[in-house]
Design a protein around this motif. Structure first.
Motif, PDB file in Angstrom:
ATOM      1  N   GLY A  71       0.939  -1.332   0.158  1.00  0.00           N
ATOM      2  CA  GLY A  71       0.055  -0.205   0.092  1.00  0.00           C
ATOM      3  C   GLY A  71       0.814   1.222  -0.054  1.00  0.00           C
ATOM      4  O   GLY A  71       0.197   2.324   0.037  1.00  0.00           O
ATOM      5  N   GLU A  72       2.232   1.088   0.123  1.00  0.00           N
ATOM      6  CA  GLU A  72       3.057   2.370   0.023  1.00  0.00           C
ATOM      7  C   GLU A  72       3.141   2.982  -1.623  1.00  0.00           C
ATOM      8  O   GLU A  72       3.387   2.057  -2.314  1.00  0.00           O
ATOM      9  CB  GLU A  72       4.368   1.967   0.825  1.00  0.00           C
ATOM     10  CG  GLU A  72       5.308   3.077   0.957  1.00  0.00           C
ATOM     11  CD  GLU A  72       6.336   2.830   1.544  1.00  0.00           C
ATOM     12  OE1 GLU A  72       6.733   3.535   2.723  1.00  0.00           O
ATOM     13  OE2 GLU A  72       7.348   2.131   0.975  1.00  0.00           O
TER      14      GLU A  72
ATOM     15  N   SER B 198       6.347   7.144  -4.603  1.00  0.00           N
ATOM     16  CA  SER B 198       6.911   8.067  -4.154  1.00  0.00           C
ATOM     17  C   SER B 198       7.420   8.103  -2.583  1.00  0.00           C
ATOM     18  O   SER B 198       8.568   8.445  -1.933  1.00  0.00           O
ATOM     19  CB  SER B 198       6.354   9.539  -4.476  1.00  0.00           C
ATOM     20  OG  SER B 198       5.158   9.456  -3.389  1.00  0.00           O
ATOM     21  N   GLN B 199       6.614   7.549  -1.701  1.00  0.00           N
ATOM     22  CA  GLN B 199       7.004   7.293  -0.392  1.00  0.00           C
ATOM     23  C   GLN B 199       7.896   6.379  -0.279  1.00  0.00           C
ATOM     24  O   GLN B 199       8.892   6.365   0.713  1.00  0.00           O
ATOM     25  CB  GLN B 199       5.577   6.678   0.261  1.00  0.00           C
ATOM     26  CG  GLN B 199       4.343   7.721   0.584  1.00  0.00           C
ATOM     27  CD  GLN B 199       3.106   6.874   1.059  1.00  0.00           C
ATOM     28  OE1 GLN B 199       2.851   5.992   0.538  1.00  0.00           O
ATOM     29  NE2 GLN B 199       2.415   7.724   1.726  1.00  0.00           N
ATOM     30  N   THR B 200       8.174   5.395  -0.991  1.00  0.00           N
ATOM     31  CA  THR B 200       8.889   4.323  -1.050  1.00  0.00           C
ATOM     32  C   THR B 200      10.529   5.050  -1.246  1.00  0.00           C
ATOM     33  O   THR B 200      11.350   4.646  -0.797  1.00  0.00           O
ATOM     34  CB  THR B 200       8.697   3.118  -1.917  1.00  0.00           C
ATOM     35  OG1 THR B 200       7.790   2.428  -1.520  1.00  0.00           O
ATOM     36  CG2 THR B 200       9.940   2.168  -1.792  1.00  0.00           C
ATOM     37  N   PHE B 201      10.317   5.742  -2.467  1.00  0.00           N
ATOM     38  CA  PHE B 201      11.608   6.559  -2.835  1.00  0.00           C
ATOM     39  C   PHE B 201      12.044   7.462  -1.822  1.00  0.00           C
ATOM     40  O   PHE B 201      13.061   7.432  -1.532  1.00  0.00           O
ATOM     41  CB  PHE B 201      11.477   7.290  -4.169  1.00  0.00           C
ATOM     42  CG  PHE B 201      12.586   7.994  -4.674  1.00  0.00           C
ATOM     43  CD1 PHE B 201      13.729   7.170  -5.118  1.00  0.00           C
ATOM     44  CD2 PHE B 201      12.891   9.449  -4.445  1.00  0.00           C
ATOM     45  CE1 PHE B 201      14.942   7.929  -5.673  1.00  0.00           C
ATOM     46  CE2 PHE B 201      13.871  10.089  -4.686  1.00  0.00           C
ATOM     47  CZ  PHE B 201      15.011   9.328  -5.307  1.00  0.00           C
TER      48      PHE B 201
ATOM     49  N   GLY C   3      11.439  -4.664  -9.030  1.00  0.00           N
ATOM     50  CA  GLY C   3      11.360  -5.731  -9.779  1.00  0.00           C
ATOM     51  C   GLY C   3      10.573  -7.007  -8.640  1.00  0.00           C
ATOM     52  O   GLY C   3       9.791  -7.777  -9.105  1.00  0.00           O
ATOM     53  N   LYS C   4      10.648  -6.838  -7.452  1.00  0.00           N
ATOM     54  CA  LYS C   4      10.124  -7.511  -6.500  1.00  0.00           C
ATOM     55  C   LYS C   4       8.825  -7.332  -6.168  1.00  0.00           C
ATOM     56  O   LYS C   4       7.911  -8.043  -5.600  1.00  0.00           O
ATOM     57  CB  LYS C   4      10.757  -7.633  -5.062  1.00  0.00           C
ATOM     58  CG  LYS C   4      12.359  -8.137  -5.257  1.00  0.00           C
ATOM     59  CD  LYS C   4      13.189  -7.971  -4.060  1.00  0.00           C
ATOM     60  CE  LYS C   4      14.531  -8.721  -4.196  1.00  0.00           C
ATOM     61  NZ  LYS C   4      15.319  -8.540  -2.956  1.00  0.00           N
ATOM     62  N   SER C   5       8.441  -6.021  -6.362  1.00  0.00           N
ATOM     63  CA  SER C   5       7.050  -5.741  -5.990  1.00  0.00           C
ATOM     64  C   SER C   5       6.047  -5.869  -6.928  1.00  0.00           C
ATOM     65  O   SER C   5       6.140  -6.198  -8.292  1.00  0.00           O
ATOM     66  CB  SER C   5       6.987  -4.277  -5.157  1.00  0.00           C
ATOM     67  OG  SER C   5       7.564  -3.277  -6.426  1.00  0.00           O
TER      68      SER C   5
END
Length: 184
Positions: free
Chosen positions: A144-145, A148-151, A182-184
């Motif tokens: 759910g992230e 841009s939050q992940t970055f 690639g994992k998500s």
């Protein structure tokens, strides 16, 4: 330089115990704008005027401390830098932090006390490095992230690593982030 002072550009920002490394870096830049030699004063200790005694025109070792009556203008200026550094650092601290350093006799001792109090000893530093490396190697985004939050989280992690001396070059970072994608 007087124009900078009038705009408050050479006042150390208020101390934040949760971001000591960032505060220290900003404080050192501000001290450098006041006088470049302040960096040496904070890192190596206060200036001590010295002279080399001579006997029959030959230098005698070791150097000796100059008596106060023989200080020249440059000695006085360099001596005052520790006082100015202590004042600048002390004025940026809230009372509950200031009490930790109020008996320190030099800007170097003040900074060392703050570092040990808020960053810990070398063992703590090593533990922090290991923790950041582990977080980097096991980086993932919770479900759910947004991208841009992940970055932003990844960027904060990289900045924390850089602050502690762990340098990852841009190609490594891009590959790591693309690997995550690639994992998500």
């Amino acid at each position: 330089m007087s124009n900078l002072k009038s705009f408050g550009l050479n006042i150390i920002s208020p101390f934040n115990e949760h971001t000591l490394p960032l505060w220290k870096k900003k404080a050192m830049v501000i001290l450098e704008t006041i006088d470049y030699e302040m960096i040496n004063i904070v890192e190596k200790g206060p200036y001590v005027p010295m002279y080399q005694p001579m006997v029959n025109s030959a230098p005698v070792v070791p150097f000796k401390e100059n008596p106060e009556t023989s200080y020249d203008d440059d000695d006085k200026r360099l001596l005052s830098l520790d006082v100015k550094s202590r004042a600048a650092i002390g004025n940026s601290l809230p009372y509950h932090v200031y009490h930790l350093i109020q008996i320190c006799e030099s800007a170097q001792e003040m900074m060392d006390t703050l570092i040990v109090s808020y960053e810990g000893t070398m063992e703590v530093h090593t533990t922090n490095i290991n923790n950041l490396n582990w977080r980097y190697e096991h980086f993932f985004a919770p479900q759910g992230e947004s991208l841009s939050q992940t970055f932003n989280r990844f960027n904060c992690l990289v900045n924390d690593m850089r602050r502690l001396g762990i340098i990852k070059h841009s190609p490594q970072l891009v590959l790591k982030f693309l690997d995550y994608l690639g994992k998500s």
